[in-house]
Scaffold this motif. Structure first.
Motif, PDB file in Angstrom:
ATOM      1  N   CYS A  12      -7.265  10.166  -3.144  1.00  0.00           N
ATOM      2  CA  CYS A  12      -6.743   8.917  -3.703  1.00  0.00           C
ATOM      3  C   CYS A  12      -7.386   7.763  -2.956  1.00  0.00           C
ATOM      4  O   CYS A  12      -7.087   7.546  -1.781  1.00  0.00           O
ATOM      5  N   ASP A  13      -8.298   7.051  -3.623  1.00  0.00           N
ATOM      6  CA  ASP A  13      -9.014   5.945  -2.997  1.00  0.00           C
ATOM      7  C   ASP A  13      -8.802   4.676  -3.792  1.00  0.00           C
ATOM      8  O   ASP A  13      -9.022   4.652  -5.000  1.00  0.00           O
ATOM      9  N   ARG A  14      -8.424   3.609  -3.101  1.00  0.00           N
ATOM     10  CA  ARG A  14      -8.260   2.322  -3.776  1.00  0.00           C
ATOM     11  C   ARG A  14      -9.635   1.721  -4.023  1.00  0.00           C
ATOM     12  O   ARG A  14     -10.505   1.769  -3.170  1.00  0.00           O
ATOM     13  N   ARG A  15      -9.810   1.176  -5.213  1.00  0.00           N
ATOM     14  CA  ARG A  15     -11.067   0.544  -5.586  1.00  0.00           C
ATOM     15  C   ARG A  15     -10.874  -0.955  -5.667  1.00  0.00           C
ATOM     16  O   ARG A  15     -10.034  -1.438  -6.422  1.00  0.00           O
ATOM     17  N   LYS A  28       1.086   4.128  -3.013  1.00  0.00           N
ATOM     18  CA  LYS A  28       0.864   5.558  -2.751  1.00  0.00           C
ATOM     19  C   LYS A  28       2.085   6.378  -3.163  1.00  0.00           C
ATOM     20  O   LYS A  28       1.955   7.455  -3.741  1.00  0.00           O
ATOM     21  N   TYR A  80      -6.900   2.740  -8.486  1.00  0.00           N
ATOM     22  CA  TYR A  80      -7.207   3.862  -7.606  1.00  0.00           C
ATOM     23  C   TYR A  80      -8.048   4.878  -8.360  1.00  0.00           C
ATOM     24  O   TYR A  80      -7.886   5.079  -9.563  1.00  0.00           O
ATOM     25  N   SER A 107      -3.551  -3.033  -8.881  1.00  0.00           N
ATOM     26  CA  SER A 107      -4.430  -2.221  -8.034  1.00  0.00           C
ATOM     27  C   SER A 107      -4.979  -1.062  -8.843  1.00  0.00           C
ATOM     28  O   SER A 107      -4.291  -0.502  -9.695  1.00  0.00           O
ATOM     29  N   SER A 124       0.834  -1.210   0.000  1.00  0.00           N
ATOM     30  CA  SER A 124       0.000   0.000   0.000  1.00  0.00           C
ATOM     31  C   SER A 124       0.866   1.255   0.000  1.00  0.00           C
ATOM     32  O   SER A 124       0.597   2.203  -0.761  1.00  0.00           O
TER      33      SER A 124
END
Length: 123
Positions: free
Chosen positions: A52-55, A35, A73, A71, A31
């Motif tokens: 910034c949001d992880r989907r 970032k 985002y 990943s 993670s």
């Protein structure tokens, strides 16, 4: 009772928490690495990351093309001219190459691309 039968529960009690701790450490490391990659990408493209949001499930344009090792985002950035834009960014593999898809500037009408005549057009 053999020595192996006595040691088996002890091994499970020691190994299970260790495996759990390693899994949490790996998730935390990946993670932070993701970032950091997004921040480096933002610096290279002269934008400031606002959100910034992880989907995990709803992955936008990457829904069908993203495997378990990548990943996605959802990011909101501010451009140097002050505009705020949203984009989807996919990171994956050992290189963590950033694949970005920007949202369109002009909103598109919902539904199929079917054009119905308006009363002014009907004659």
């Amino acid at each position: 009772m053999s020595l192996l039968a006595v040691m088996e529960p002890v091994i499970v009690v020691l190994v299970a928490p260790l495996a759990f701790a390693l899994a949490i450490a790996n998730w935390n490391w990946s993670s932070r690495r993701e970032k950091t990659t997004i921040e480096l990408w933002a610096r290279e493209n002269h934008v400031c990351v606002l959100e910034c949001d992880r989907r995990w499930l709803l992955r936008g344009p990457f829904f069908w093309t993203t495997g378990r090792t990548k990943s996605v985002y959802r990011i909101t950035v501010q451009c140097p001219d002050g505009r705020v834009q949203e984009a989807w960014i996919r990171l994956g593999g050992w290189s963590l190459k950033a694949d970005v898809r920007w949202d369109l500037d002009t909103p598109q009408p919902p539904g199929f691309p079917v054009v119905f005549p308006t009363p002014k057009d009907a004659k």
